[in-house]
Write a protein that holds these residues in place. Structure first.
Motif, mmCIF file in Angstrom:
data_model
loop_
_atom_site.group_PDB
_atom_site.id
_atom_site.type_symbol
_atom_site.label_atom_id
_atom_site.label_comp_id
_atom_site.label_asym_id
_atom_site.label_seq_id
_atom_site.Cartn_x
_atom_site.Cartn_y
_atom_site.Cartn_z
ATOM 1 N N GLY A 1 1.333 50.962 43.546
ATOM 2 C CA GLY A 1 1.587 52.379 43.790
ATOM 3 C C GLY A 1 2.439 53.038 42.727
ATOM 4 O O GLY A 1 2.511 54.258 42.659
ATOM 5 N N GLU A 2 3.079 52.250 41.879
ATOM 6 C CA GLU A 2 3.826 52.835 40.768
ATOM 7 C C GLU A 2 2.822 53.492 39.824
ATOM 8 O O GLU A 2 1.728 52.972 39.602
ATOM 9 C CB GLU A 2 4.599 51.737 40.040
ATOM 10 N N TYR A 3 3.178 54.631 39.272
ATOM 11 C CA TYR A 3 2.313 55.289 38.296
ATOM 12 C C TYR A 3 3.163 56.047 37.297
ATOM 13 O O TYR A 3 4.288 56.424 37.580
ATOM 14 C CB TYR A 3 1.286 56.207 38.965
ATOM 15 N N THR A 4 2.616 56.220 36.100
ATOM 16 C CA THR A 4 3.336 56.939 35.061
ATOM 17 C C THR A 4 2.761 58.340 34.904
ATOM 18 O O THR A 4 1.576 58.578 35.148
ATOM 19 C CB THR A 4 3.270 56.203 33.703
ATOM 20 N N LEU A 5 3.637 59.239 34.510
ATOM 21 C CA LEU A 5 3.260 60.616 34.200
ATOM 22 C C LEU A 5 3.757 60.939 32.798
ATOM 23 O O LEU A 5 4.861 60.540 32.421
ATOM 24 C CB LEU A 5 3.886 61.585 35.200
ATOM 25 N N ASN A 6 2.944 61.646 32.055
ATOM 26 C CA ASN A 6 3.311 62.083 30.718
ATOM 27 C C ASN A 6 4.249 63.289 30.852
ATOM 28 O O ASN A 6 3.849 64.319 31.389
ATOM 29 C CB ASN A 6 2.043 62.466 29.943
ATOM 30 N N LEU B 1 -5.030 55.527 46.274
ATOM 31 C CA LEU B 1 -4.641 54.161 46.644
ATOM 32 C C LEU B 1 -5.184 53.784 48.023
ATOM 33 O O LEU B 1 -5.572 52.637 48.244
ATOM 34 C CB LEU B 1 -3.121 54.013 46.587
ATOM 35 N N ARG B 2 -5.241 54.733 48.935
ATOM 36 C CA ARG B 2 -5.821 54.461 50.258
ATOM 37 C C ARG B 2 -7.324 54.210 50.157
ATOM 38 O O ARG B 2 -7.864 53.391 50.901
ATOM 39 C CB ARG B 2 -5.529 55.606 51.212
ATOM 40 N N LEU B 3 -7.992 54.919 49.238
ATOM 41 C CA LEU B 3 -9.423 54.671 49.020
ATOM 42 C C LEU B 3 -9.651 53.289 48.411
ATOM 43 O O LEU B 3 -10.575 52.583 48.785
ATOM 44 C CB LEU B 3 -10.021 55.740 48.101
ATOM 45 N N TRP B 4 -8.819 52.927 47.450
ATOM 46 C CA TRP B 4 -8.966 51.646 46.765
ATOM 47 C C TRP B 4 -8.518 50.467 47.626
ATOM 48 O O TRP B 4 -9.045 49.372 47.502
ATOM 49 C CB TRP B 4 -8.161 51.643 45.468
ATOM 50 N N TYR B 5 -7.509 50.693 48.475
ATOM 51 C CA TYR B 5 -6.915 49.616 49.285
ATOM 52 C C TYR B 5 -6.774 50.063 50.746
ATOM 53 O O TYR B 5 -5.659 50.276 51.228
ATOM 54 C CB TYR B 5 -5.539 49.220 48.718
ATOM 55 N N PRO B 6 -7.881 50.199 51.450
ATOM 56 C CA PRO B 6 -7.803 50.719 52.836
ATOM 57 C C PRO B 6 -7.013 49.804 53.779
ATOM 58 O O PRO B 6 -6.506 50.278 54.796
ATOM 59 C CB PRO B 6 -9.260 50.828 53.260
ATOM 60 N N ARG C 1 -0.301 51.323 38.740
ATOM 61 C CA ARG C 1 -0.103 49.907 39.059
ATOM 62 C C ARG C 1 -0.972 49.570 40.269
ATOM 63 O O ARG C 1 -0.844 50.178 41.322
ATOM 64 C CB ARG C 1 1.365 49.658 39.376
ATOM 65 N N VAL C 2 -1.886 48.606 40.089
ATOM 66 C CA VAL C 2 -2.818 48.234 41.154
ATOM 67 C C VAL C 2 -2.382 46.927 41.823
ATOM 68 O O VAL C 2 -1.377 46.328 41.442
ATOM 69 C CB VAL C 2 -4.277 48.166 40.628
ATOM 70 N N SER C 3 -3.140 46.472 42.810
ATOM 71 C CA SER C 3 -2.719 45.346 43.648
ATOM 72 C C SER C 3 -2.521 44.046 42.874
ATOM 73 O O SER C 3 -1.746 43.191 43.294
ATOM 74 C CB SER C 3 -3.711 45.128 44.784
ATOM 75 N N LYS D 1 0.899 50.789 53.923
ATOM 76 C CA LYS D 1 2.210 51.290 53.521
ATOM 77 C C LYS D 1 2.413 51.340 52.011
ATOM 78 O O LYS D 1 3.501 51.067 51.531
ATOM 79 C CB LYS D 1 3.302 50.445 54.166
ATOM 80 N N VAL D 2 1.382 51.701 51.293
ATOM 81 C CA VAL D 2 1.521 51.865 49.846
ATOM 82 C C VAL D 2 2.225 53.195 49.594
ATOM 83 O O VAL D 2 1.789 54.235 50.081
ATOM 84 C CB VAL D 2 0.149 51.844 49.142
ATOM 85 N N VAL D 3 3.305 53.132 48.847
ATOM 86 C CA VAL D 3 4.087 54.330 48.557
ATOM 87 C C VAL D 3 3.986 54.642 47.071
ATOM 88 O O VAL D 3 4.466 53.862 46.239
ATOM 89 C CB VAL D 3 5.568 54.131 48.956
ATOM 90 N N PRO D 4 3.351 55.762 46.710
ATOM 91 C CA PRO D 4 3.275 56.127 45.292
ATOM 92 C C PRO D 4 4.674 56.368 44.719
ATOM 93 O O PRO D 4 5.512 56.999 45.362
ATOM 94 C CB PRO D 4 2.467 57.425 45.290
ATOM 95 N N ALA D 5 4.926 55.839 43.544
ATOM 96 C CA ALA D 5 6.233 55.951 42.900
ATOM 97 C C ALA D 5 6.064 56.384 41.449
ATOM 98 O O ALA D 5 5.716 55.570 40.599
ATOM 99 C CB ALA D 5 6.967 54.617 42.980
#
Length: 182
Positions: A49-54, A12-17, A138-140, A21-25
């Motif tokens: 920053g929201e993401y799903t995991l299997n 996320l830091r690479l995609w949105y420098p 989840r992206v910007s 304060k993007v917090v992965p969730a």
């Protein structure tokens, strides 16, 4: 090797420098039971920053999985169809016989490019996108991305694409055959 959460944070830091304060969730969601079409309409720009995991891939060490367990699918019959239809197809066709990996494999591949090249065998001088439908990010824009390892003809990069975008002939899916040796 970075943890899954640290890898997502780095991505996320690479995609949105500019977003400090993007917090992965993480959220656990089974891609086999997901309503893929419905997910194209879930718009939450505040949830960057929201993401799903299997849940089925938790605890699987993809870095040690035998190469013969991985299966790369081309899916030529789905070219021109949206990614959500690809996800639905994978769930219904492969959900009982394969693991559908997500960010855990994405992280493992991109942190070990030599192994990624052995597993995925990309063509020299041509591009390929290897999608991992076991997770969404989840992206910007507020919409979901399907993560992929992107081969640009000479190196690997992290990439993703929206669920409503089309599947192309250069796209692939990475699955892992069951049963797994853990």
């Amino acid at each position: 090797m970075l943890s899954t959460k640290a890898f997502v944070r780095q991505t996320l830091r690479l995609w949105y420098p500019d977003r400090k304060k993007v917090v992965p969730a993480p959220v656990f969601r089974d891609p086999v039971r997901l309503n893929w079409e419905h997910e194209t309409a879930t718009w939450h720009p505040e949830a960057l920053g929201e993401y799903t995991l299997n849940p089925a891939t938790q605890g699987v060490d993809f870095s040690r999985m035998p190469l013969k367990r991985f299966e790369i699918l081309e899916l030529p019959d789905l070219v021109g169809k949206p990614l959500w239809q690809v996800g639905a197809h994978l769930a219904s066709t492969y959900g009982n016989t394969h693991l559908i990996p997500g960010i855990e494999l994405w992280s493992s591949l991109l942190q070990n490019e030599r192994r990624a090249t052995k597993i995925l065998q990309p063509p020299r001088g041509d591009w390929r996108a290897y999608f991992l439908f076991g997770s969404l990010v989840r992206v910007s824009s507020g919409y979901w991305y399907v993560p992929c390892a992107y081969w640009d003809g000479g190196q690997w990069d992290r990439y993703g694409n929206w669920l409503e975008n089309d599947w192309h002939a250069e796209c692939r899916v990475v699955l892992a055959r069951l049963p797994l040796a853990r």
